[in-house]
Write a protein that holds these residues in place. Structure first.
Motif, PDB file in Angstrom:
ATOM      1  N   ARG A   1       0.735  -1.203  -0.065  1.00  0.00           N
ATOM      2  CA  ARG A   1      -0.042   0.224  -0.026  1.00  0.00           C
ATOM      3  C   ARG A   1       0.751   1.022  -0.125  1.00  0.00           C
ATOM      4  O   ARG A   1       0.678   2.249   0.736  1.00  0.00           O
TER       5      ARG A   1
ATOM      6  N   LYS B   1      -5.604   1.603   0.115  1.00  0.00           N
ATOM      7  CA  LYS B   1      -6.042   0.021   0.102  1.00  0.00           C
ATOM      8  C   LYS B   1      -5.308  -0.860  -0.453  1.00  0.00           C
ATOM      9  O   LYS B   1      -5.307  -2.054  -0.235  1.00  0.00           O
ATOM     10  N   GLY B   2      -4.789  -0.454  -1.789  1.00  0.00           N
ATOM     11  CA  GLY B   2      -4.142  -1.420  -2.728  1.00  0.00           C
ATOM     12  C   GLY B   2      -3.915  -0.810  -3.907  1.00  0.00           C
ATOM     13  O   GLY B   2      -4.495  -1.208  -5.085  1.00  0.00           O
TER      14      GLY B   2
ATOM     15  N   ASP C   1      -7.464   2.952  -6.896  1.00  0.00           N
ATOM     16  CA  ASP C   1      -7.114   2.384  -5.252  1.00  0.00           C
ATOM     17  C   ASP C   1      -8.544   1.858  -4.896  1.00  0.00           C
ATOM     18  O   ASP C   1      -9.664   2.597  -5.133  1.00  0.00           O
TER      19      ASP C   1
END
Length: 237
Positions: free
Chosen positions: A138, A158-159, A174
């Protein structure tokens, strides 16, 4: 598959122009080379995140014909691609580092380690500074003159996957959202509700964006944020 947007009042549509032969090896990222008028394609080939040496870069013409399936080999699980300002270097987000390719020589010349990186995904060049997303940790890294630093991290990510710089502003995909980084480092959500793994983002003019989704969808996101689903691969049989 080449899909191009076309304005029609406030709506947009896609028209298929060509489809490449199924000879590429798990293609993930694509980068247009405006000087040489061709496309570079990252082939994962092996496992999605394995450092197995099976990855490669292919070349595809603007007519969809594959020029070379494995133009440069010796990569791991290559994903995002970016070109230097002069077009001499191709940068590849590859596992936990950035692989640098001499385009004219068609060979790897350098691998830049990103401390703490795990699953690098996309990469963009902004006047010599590379921004690279790491979906696992992240983080968004910045790479300047071969040296890496953490540009952004924390609960606001979040990713992160697809990344873009437009008019000096950093945009990142994201979760199911398109976000923009503000001057104070915070992230503003421009559009959300694009499930399936937001993947790639490109600016298409007038503050509008195209957002691709890993599960097989493509969204048009205008400056207003009122997104439109252009293509849903799940609906195609």
């Amino acid at each position: 598959l080449a899909l191009l947007p076309a304005a029609q009042a406030d709506e947009h549509k896609l028209t298929q122009r060509w489809e490449s032969p199924a000879t590429l090896k798990t293609p993930e990222g694509v980068r247009f080379d405006p000087t040489r008028k061709l496309l570079y394609v990252s082939n994962i080939d092996g496992e999605p995140w394995a450092k197995d040496g099976k990855g490669s870069i292919g070349k595809v013409g603007l007519d969809g014909q594959v020029i070379a399936v494995e133009w440069v080999t010796g990569l791991n699980c290559p994903k995002g691609l970016a070109l230097s300002d002069d077009g001499k270097w191709l940068y590849v987000a590859d596992a936990d580092g950035v692989t640098v390719i001499d385009v004219d020589a068609a060979r790897i010349t350098q691998r830049i380690d990103l401390p703490g990186a795990a699953h690098l995904n996309d990469i963009v060049n902004d006047a010599g500074t590379l921004y690279v997303t790491d979906s696992e940790t992240r983080r968004i890294y910045a790479v300047k003159d071969g040296k890496a630093s953490v540009h952004l991290e924390g609960d606001s990510l979040k990713g992160p996957n697809g990344v873009l710089v437009h008019e000096g502003r950093l945009y990142v995909l994201d979760d199911d959202r398109l976000k923009r980084q503000e001057a104070d480092g915070s992230l503003t959500v421009l559009a959300e509700g694009m499930p399936g793994g937001v993947d790639g983002v490109e600016h298409v003019g007038n503050g509008d964006f195209l957002v691709s989704v890993w599960s097989g969808a493509l969204w048009y996101v205008p400056a207003s944020g009122a997104k439109q689903l252009l293509f849903d691969g799940k609906a195609v049989k």
